[in-house]
Design an enzyme around this catalytic site. Sequence first.
Site, PDB file in Angstrom:
ATOM      1  N   HIS A   1      10.128 -23.636  10.369  1.00 17.72           N
ATOM      2  CA  HIS A   1       9.377 -24.103  11.120  1.00 17.72           C
ATOM      3  C   HIS A   1       7.952 -23.855  10.866  1.00 17.72           C
ATOM      4  O   HIS A   1       7.192 -24.737  10.968  1.00 17.72           O
ATOM      5  CB  HIS A   1       9.449 -23.714  12.727  1.00 17.72           C
ATOM      6  CG  HIS A   1      10.507 -24.105  13.539  1.00 17.72           C
ATOM      7  ND1 HIS A   1      10.727 -23.792  14.965  1.00 17.72           N
ATOM      8  CD2 HIS A   1      11.897 -24.677  13.017  1.00 17.72           C
ATOM      9  CE1 HIS A   1      11.940 -24.542  15.076  1.00 17.72           C
ATOM     10  NE2 HIS A   1      12.680 -24.903  14.023  1.00 17.72           N
TER      11      HIS A   1
ATOM     12  N   ASP B   1       0.819  -0.878   0.044  1.00 17.48           N
ATOM     13  CA  ASP B   1      -0.028   0.032  -0.011  1.00 17.48           C
ATOM     14  C   ASP B   1       0.819   1.187   0.097  1.00 17.48           C
ATOM     15  O   ASP B   1       2.059   1.033  -0.068  1.00 17.48           O
ATOM     16  CB  ASP B   1      -0.941  -0.046   1.134  1.00 17.48           C
ATOM     17  CG  ASP B   1      -0.298   0.318   2.440  1.00 17.48           C
ATOM     18  OD1 ASP B   1       0.913   0.231   2.720  1.00 17.48           O
ATOM     19  OD2 ASP B   1      -1.058   0.286   3.691  1.00 17.48           O
TER      20      ASP B   1
ATOM     21  N   HIS C   1       7.586 -30.406  12.319  1.00 13.29           N
ATOM     22  CA  HIS C   1       6.797 -29.185  11.762  1.00 13.29           C
ATOM     23  C   HIS C   1       5.882 -29.449  10.878  1.00 13.29           C
ATOM     24  O   HIS C   1       5.032 -28.647  10.612  1.00 13.29           O
ATOM     25  CB  HIS C   1       7.846 -28.256  11.536  1.00 13.29           C
ATOM     26  CG  HIS C   1       9.042 -27.885  12.430  1.00 13.29           C
ATOM     27  ND1 HIS C   1       8.664 -27.192  13.721  1.00 13.29           N
ATOM     28  CD2 HIS C   1      10.319 -27.997  12.672  1.00 13.29           C
ATOM     29  CE1 HIS C   1       9.731 -27.132  14.521  1.00 13.29           C
ATOM     30  NE2 HIS C   1      10.928 -27.631  13.795  1.00 13.29           N
TER      31      HIS C   1
ATOM     32  N   CYS D   1       3.370  -3.083   3.932  1.00 19.10           N
ATOM     33  CA  CYS D   1       2.550  -1.770   4.257  1.00 19.10           C
ATOM     34  C   CYS D   1       3.081  -1.167   5.171  1.00 19.10           C
ATOM     35  O   CYS D   1       4.312  -1.141   5.457  1.00 19.10           O
ATOM     36  CB  CYS D   1       1.126  -2.212   4.764  1.00 19.10           C
ATOM     37  SG  CYS D   1       1.008  -3.137   6.373  1.00 19.10           S
ATOM     38  N   GLY D   2       2.605  -0.121   5.942  1.00 26.63           N
ATOM     39  CA  GLY D   2       3.260   0.773   7.015  1.00 26.63           C
ATOM     40  C   GLY D   2       3.889  -0.047   8.073  1.00 26.63           C
ATOM     41  O   GLY D   2       5.141   0.081   8.348  1.00 26.63           O
ATOM     42  N   THR D   3       3.096  -1.076   8.621  1.00 24.17           N
ATOM     43  CA  THR D   3       3.764  -1.754   9.831  1.00 24.17           C
ATOM     44  C   THR D   3       3.956  -3.367   9.423  1.00 24.17           C
ATOM     45  O   THR D   3       4.584  -4.272  10.120  1.00 24.17           O
ATOM     46  CB  THR D   3       2.834  -1.932  10.862  1.00 24.17           C
ATOM     47  OG1 THR D   3       1.419  -2.605  10.215  1.00 24.17           O
ATOM     48  CG2 THR D   3       2.331  -0.585  11.542  1.00 24.17           C
ATOM     49  N   GLY D   4       3.309  -3.780   8.167  1.00 25.72           N
ATOM     50  CA  GLY D   4       3.221  -5.165   7.868  1.00 25.72           C
ATOM     51  C   GLY D   4       2.268  -5.955   8.573  1.00 25.72           C
ATOM     52  O   GLY D   4       1.962  -7.235   8.128  1.00 25.72           O
ATOM     53  N   ILE D   5       1.681  -5.328   9.542  1.00 19.08           N
ATOM     54  CA  ILE D   5       0.546  -6.078  10.416  1.00 19.08           C
ATOM     55  C   ILE D   5      -0.806  -6.458   9.707  1.00 19.08           C
ATOM     56  O   ILE D   5      -1.216  -7.316   9.360  1.00 19.08           O
ATOM     57  CB  ILE D   5       0.319  -5.404  11.617  1.00 19.08           C
ATOM     58  CG1 ILE D   5       1.852  -5.324  12.543  1.00 19.08           C
ATOM     59  CG2 ILE D   5      -0.407  -6.141  12.477  1.00 19.08           C
ATOM     60  CD1 ILE D   5       1.613  -4.576  13.834  1.00 19.08           C
ATOM     61  N   GLY D   6      -1.237  -5.227   8.997  1.00 22.40           N
ATOM     62  CA  GLY D   6      -2.608  -5.291   8.465  1.00 22.40           C
ATOM     63  C   GLY D   6      -2.231  -6.350   7.200  1.00 22.40           C
ATOM     64  O   GLY D   6      -3.298  -6.952   7.075  1.00 22.40           O
ATOM     65  N   MET D   7      -1.316  -6.254   6.613  1.00 20.52           N
ATOM     66  CA  MET D   7      -1.252  -7.284   5.310  1.00 20.52           C
ATOM     67  C   MET D   7      -1.011  -8.566   5.889  1.00 20.52           C
ATOM     68  O   MET D   7      -1.700  -9.409   5.222  1.00 20.52           O
ATOM     69  CB  MET D   7       0.354  -6.714   4.690  1.00 20.52           C
ATOM     70  CG  MET D   7       0.298  -5.595   3.687  1.00 20.52           C
ATOM     71  SD  MET D   7      -0.855  -5.833   2.265  1.00 20.52           S
ATOM     72  CE  MET D   7      -0.350  -4.609   1.235  1.00 20.52           C
TER      73      MET D   7
END
Length: 152
Positions: free
Chosen positions: A103, A13, A138, A70-76
């Site tokens: 893993h 984004d 794993h 994205c800005g944080t990588g978290i939303g993506m």
Amino acid sequence: MKHLFNVIAIGCDHGGYDLKREIIKYLTSNNIQYIDFGSYNTESVNYPDYAHMVCEALQNNQADCGILICGTGIGMSMAANKHKGIRAACCSDTFSARMTRMHNDANVLCMGGRVIGTGLALDITELFLKTEFEGGRHEIRVKLIADLENKK
Ligand code: RB5
């Protein structure tokens, strides 16, 4: 160590646009094929749309690995992990990038363009693309993640 994937689907984004350009330079200079799903500038857009396009490319076998920024990588990563067969990992350090391949057999790397610098992001990308899944014990755990897709 060699790069393990054939085609990378990449998306971002506005918060990840500048870093995506750097990652694309890395892919190009290493002769790694990629499909760029946008966005293509820093205009404000909605990151789930880009996560969806990249994940769909993996599901359709157009690509065998995804990179989302994205800005944080978290939303993506949240959006990507809603997709069947997708194991997205948001990484801000090289240890996590290596371990999530070894893993978790992660198939989508998410990063935050406002969180990490270009140098670290490139190191993370390289490790992610070169580290093999360990399998063994794993394997069952990754299968258990897939089983959760059919539960409420
Ligand atoms: C966009 O401002 C920002 O929310 C997005 O890039 C991302 O950080 C979301 O997780």
